[in-house]
Structures are given as structure tokens and as C-alpha cells.
Design a protein around this motif. Sequence first.
Motif, mmCIF file in Angstrom:
data_model
loop_
_atom_site.group_PDB
_atom_site.id
_atom_site.type_symbol
_atom_site.label_atom_id
_atom_site.label_comp_id
_atom_site.label_asym_id
_atom_site.label_seq_id
_atom_site.Cartn_x
_atom_site.Cartn_y
_atom_site.Cartn_z
ATOM 1 N N LEU A 175 0.836 -1.200 0.000
ATOM 2 C CA LEU A 175 0.000 0.000 0.000
ATOM 3 C C LEU A 175 0.874 1.254 0.000
ATOM 4 O O LEU A 175 0.631 2.201 -0.763
ATOM 5 N N HIS A 176 1.891 1.272 0.856
ATOM 6 C CA HIS A 176 2.783 2.434 0.922
ATOM 7 C C HIS A 176 3.478 2.657 -0.419
ATOM 8 O O HIS A 176 3.620 3.805 -0.875
ATOM 9 N N GLN A 177 3.904 1.594 -1.052
ATOM 10 C CA GLN A 177 4.575 1.728 -2.338
ATOM 11 C C GLN A 177 3.605 2.200 -3.420
ATOM 12 O O GLN A 177 3.952 3.050 -4.246
ATOM 13 N N ALA A 178 2.392 1.677 -3.421
ATOM 14 C CA ALA A 178 1.401 2.080 -4.421
ATOM 15 C C ALA A 178 1.028 3.547 -4.271
ATOM 16 O O ALA A 178 0.729 4.233 -5.253
ATOM 17 N N GLY A 179 1.052 4.046 -3.044
ATOM 18 C CA GLY A 179 0.686 5.430 -2.805
ATOM 19 C C GLY A 179 1.754 6.432 -3.172
ATOM 20 O O GLY A 179 1.484 7.646 -3.214
ATOM 21 N N GLU A 180 2.966 5.975 -3.477
ATOM 22 C CA GLU A 180 4.049 6.904 -3.794
ATOM 23 C C GLU A 180 3.771 7.697 -5.063
ATOM 24 O O GLU A 180 4.275 8.818 -5.229
ATOM 25 N N SER A 181 2.954 7.155 -5.957
ATOM 26 C CA SER A 181 2.637 7.861 -7.207
ATOM 27 C C SER A 181 1.323 8.628 -7.115
ATOM 28 O O SER A 181 0.833 9.151 -8.128
ATOM 29 N N PHE A 182 0.757 8.729 -5.926
ATOM 30 C CA PHE A 182 -0.496 9.471 -5.728
ATOM 31 C C PHE A 182 -0.152 10.937 -5.474
ATOM 32 O O PHE A 182 0.625 11.254 -4.569
ATOM 33 N N ALA A 183 -0.726 11.825 -6.262
ATOM 34 C CA ALA A 183 -0.306 13.227 -6.240
ATOM 35 C C ALA A 183 -0.891 14.026 -5.083
ATOM 36 O O ALA A 183 -0.274 14.997 -4.627
ATOM 37 N N MET A 184 -2.062 13.647 -4.595
ATOM 38 C CA MET A 184 -2.721 14.441 -3.563
ATOM 39 C C MET A 184 -2.096 14.174 -2.195
ATOM 40 O O MET A 184 -1.541 13.096 -1.953
ATOM 41 N N THR A 185 -2.200 15.153 -1.301
ATOM 42 C CA THR A 185 -1.731 14.990 0.077
ATOM 43 C C THR A 185 -2.828 15.424 1.031
ATOM 44 O O THR A 185 -3.719 16.207 0.678
ATOM 45 N N ARG A 186 -2.754 14.911 2.248
ATOM 46 C CA ARG A 186 -3.699 15.301 3.302
ATOM 47 C C ARG A 186 -2.980 15.207 4.639
ATOM 48 O O ARG A 186 -2.484 14.136 4.997
ATOM 49 N N PRO A 187 -2.902 16.287 5.408
ATOM 50 C CA PRO A 187 -2.287 16.192 6.737
ATOM 51 C C PRO A 187 -3.048 15.206 7.614
ATOM 52 O O PRO A 187 -4.264 15.006 7.445
ATOM 53 N N ASN A 188 -2.341 14.610 8.549
ATOM 54 C CA ASN A 188 -2.958 13.671 9.482
ATOM 55 C C ASN A 188 -3.691 14.464 10.563
ATOM 56 O O ASN A 188 -3.069 14.962 11.505
ATOM 57 N N SER A 189 -5.006 14.577 10.434
ATOM 58 C CA SER A 189 -5.783 15.369 11.394
ATOM 59 C C SER A 189 -5.786 14.737 12.778
ATOM 60 O O SER A 189 -6.114 15.406 13.765
ATOM 61 N N LEU A 190 -5.439 13.451 12.853
ATOM 62 C CA LEU A 190 -5.328 12.775 14.142
ATOM 63 C C LEU A 190 -3.879 12.371 14.403
ATOM 64 O O LEU A 190 -3.615 11.389 15.077
ATOM 65 N N GLY A 191 -2.949 13.152 13.855
ATOM 66 C CA GLY A 191 -1.543 12.999 14.188
ATOM 67 C C GLY A 191 -1.226 13.757 15.459
ATOM 68 O O GLY A 191 -2.111 14.304 16.130
ATOM 69 N N ILE A 192 0.045 13.828 15.778
ATOM 70 C CA ILE A 192 0.431 14.398 17.068
ATOM 71 C C ILE A 192 -0.047 15.841 17.243
ATOM 72 O O ILE A 192 -0.364 16.258 18.358
ATOM 73 N N GLU A 193 -0.153 16.601 16.143
ATOM 74 C CA GLU A 193 -0.620 17.980 16.270
ATOM 75 C C GLU A 193 -2.079 18.054 16.727
ATOM 76 O O GLU A 193 -2.513 19.092 17.245
ATOM 77 N N GLY A 194 -2.829 16.983 16.546
ATOM 78 C CA GLY A 194 -4.227 16.984 16.941
ATOM 79 C C GLY A 194 -4.513 16.358 18.289
ATOM 80 O O GLY A 194 -5.644 16.415 18.786
ATOM 81 N N TRP A 195 -3.495 15.764 18.923
ATOM 82 C CA TRP A 195 -3.749 15.029 20.165
ATOM 83 C C TRP A 195 -4.050 15.935 21.348
ATOM 84 O O TRP A 195 -4.845 15.584 22.218
ATOM 85 N N ARG A 196 -3.434 17.131 21.378
ATOM 86 C CA ARG A 196 -3.673 18.002 22.535
ATOM 87 C C ARG A 196 -5.127 18.457 22.586
ATOM 88 O O ARG A 196 -5.743 18.493 23.654
ATOM 89 N N ALA A 197 -5.709 18.797 21.441
ATOM 90 C CA ALA A 197 -7.114 19.203 21.429
ATOM 91 C C ALA A 197 -8.016 18.064 21.894
ATOM 92 O O ALA A 197 -8.979 18.269 22.646
ATOM 93 N N LEU A 198 -7.696 16.852 21.466
ATOM 94 C CA LEU A 198 -8.455 15.683 21.918
ATOM 95 C C LEU A 198 -8.312 15.492 23.421
ATOM 96 O O LEU A 198 -9.299 15.240 24.133
ATOM 97 N N TYR A 199 -7.078 15.609 23.900
ATOM 98 C CA TYR A 199 -6.830 15.448 25.337
ATOM 99 C C TYR A 199 -7.609 16.487 26.137
ATOM 100 O O TYR A 199 -8.260 16.148 27.140
ATOM 101 N N GLU A 200 -7.552 17.732 25.716
ATOM 102 C CA GLU A 200 -8.238 18.790 26.458
ATOM 103 C C GLU A 200 -9.749 18.603 26.437
ATOM 104 O O GLU A 200 -10.441 18.990 27.389
ATOM 105 N N ALA A 201 -10.283 17.992 25.389
ATOM 106 C CA ALA A 201 -11.717 17.719 25.333
ATOM 107 C C ALA A 201 -12.138 16.615 26.295
ATOM 108 O O ALA A 201 -13.315 16.513 26.652
ATOM 109 N N CYS A 202 -11.166 15.793 26.722
ATOM 110 C CA CYS A 202 -11.472 14.645 27.588
ATOM 111 C C CYS A 202 -10.940 14.799 29.005
ATOM 112 O O CYS A 202 -11.411 14.103 29.916
ATOM 113 N N ALA A 203 -9.946 15.659 29.210
ATOM 114 C CA ALA A 203 -9.192 15.674 30.465
ATOM 115 C C ALA A 203 -10.079 15.872 31.685
ATOM 116 O O ALA A 203 -9.868 15.237 32.730
#
Length: 321
Positions: free
Chosen positions: A128-156
Motif C-alpha cells: 500500500l505504501h509503495q502504491a501510494g508513492e505515485s499518488f499526487a494528492m496529500t492530506r495532513p494527518n488530522s489525528l496525528g500528534i498535532e491533533g492530540w492536545r485538542a483531543l486530550y483537552e476535550a477529555c481531560a
Amino acid sequence: MAVYTEIGDDELRGFIAAYELGEVLSCKGIAEGVENSNYLLGTERGPFILTLYEKRVSPADLPFFIALMEHLAHQGVACPTPVRAKDGTALRELCGRPAAIVTFLNGMWPRRIDPFHCAEVGAALARLHQAGESFAMTRPNSLGIEGWRALYEACAGRADEVQAGLGAELGEELVQLEAAWPRDLPSGVIHADLFPDNVFFRDRELSGLIDFYFACTDAFAYDLAVCINAWCFETDGAFNVTKARLLVGHYRAERPLAPEEIAALPLLARGSALRFLLTRLYDWLNQTEGALVRPKDPLEYLKKLRFHRGVGDPSGYGIDR
């Protein structure tokens, strides 16, 4: 998969009329998963999956998901293919929700994980990773580390309702991960949610990968860490080194891992465990009344997170550098 939105007969007939699928013969809700409303749709052309997108799925992300599935299918990855309506569109609206129909894949997801499942998943993930190398579009990981603090604060504020001291423990973990998170690992299209219920098998052969609605652009090794968490722990919480060795080994046979990717796996596995703990915790604390859905236990991932804290290097997973 899950069902949050019920579809009326007239609404369904009007929606399907835009496609060349013939008459609707059946439409049954699928009660697994937690994100979207999914139906097994029977038509004169055969079975399909009808999905209504809700909750965490942003409508702006849907063209990425649709195009990615089409691209991967064309690259030989066994995954659902979006069905286009008579006017050529793959995304439409049903019951006030964005909606799409995708092809049906034969197979069953494994209820009991055997070592051969892990080997097959490792190889499929690398392809899958290899097949995706020729895919032109990108999308940031909305549930990557940059999004964890907002999730934590919503639950803390309510986390201790689930277990005493949970809020403080998660807060401390998040601070450590934010400080140490690797930012320069090899990256590209990842699935980001390749759990057993998103992988179909026919006998001992992997027959398909589904549910690409968390797919994004992020580190390949993070996707591998997600799979280590999802596939390599037993039901009693014990870590199975044999399964991890097979999963990673078969991945490496298809796509070699750089030394920095291997070295980062313990930290990435901690991060993956925290991500799924936080989203499960949020869903546990914010259940939708009347929804045909079963929230998953967040404490399963607390146990996994604590295990990964004790792993000093990749050899703890049975992985050779």
C-alpha cells in the motif's frame, strides 16, 4: 463501521436512481466501527457498500479519500473502488450527509488473530505504501500528534470517570511525546487505521483492505506502529513477539525500513497507543444516544501505552536492526 443515520425508503430510491445499479433489493445497516453510517446495499447489479460520512470526516477531505481508493485499486491494491453515478460523480448527498457507494469485497475480517494474519498484513501494508508513492494528492494527518492536545483537552476534565488518575497520566505522556516526536521520517500515503476489522481474508489469503477514511500523508513507520498495536497483542493484553516479528519482517521484505524508522518504532508505538486511547476515550464520554454503535474500551490502549513505555529499543518487539 456503524449506523448513525437511518435512511428512508423514498430517500434511498431517489439516491440510487442516479446510478446504473438497477433496483434496490436490500439495504442493511452494518453495526461495526465508530465513524460513519454504513449499509450493505443489495442491487440488481450485485452487492455494494453505501456510506454516509459524519462525525470526524470533513467533507473537504472526501475528494482525497475517493481519489486515493481509485488510485490504489488501479495500482493493484485490493480495496473498495468508488462507484460513479450517471453524471460521473462519486460523491453525492443523502439524508443531509455526504454519501458514496463503493464496491463490495468478499472475505471476512479475522476474529482471532493468528501469526499468518500478521505476516499478510505486514506485506500488504508495505505494498500500500509503495502504491501510494505515485499518488499526487496529500492530506495532513488530522489525528496525528498535532491533533492530540485538542483531543486530550476535550477529555481531560472527565477522564478520571473512566479510571482514577487517567487525566494526569495522559497529560504527562502527551508532553513527553510532543517533545520527542520524530519529524523527518520517510513519509507518504498511509492507511492510519488498519485494524483487523478493516482487513478481509479468504481462508489464509488476504483479500482486501477497507475503510480509508483516516488515510493521510504521514510517516510510513507510524502506520507500521499502528499495526503493531492493532495486531500483536493478545486478548489478555500480552504482547506477542512472534506476531510482531512476522508483521515487521514481511513488511521489510516488500519495503526496506531505514535505520531511523526502526529506531523510532517504540516511540511511534507509544504515540499510536495514545492516539487510539484518546479517540476511544472521547467516544466513550460522548456517546450518541440511539446510535447503532458499540464504543470501544479506551483502557485497552492504556495497557498498550504502558507496555510501550517499557520498551527500550526495537529488540523489545523482536525486531533486528
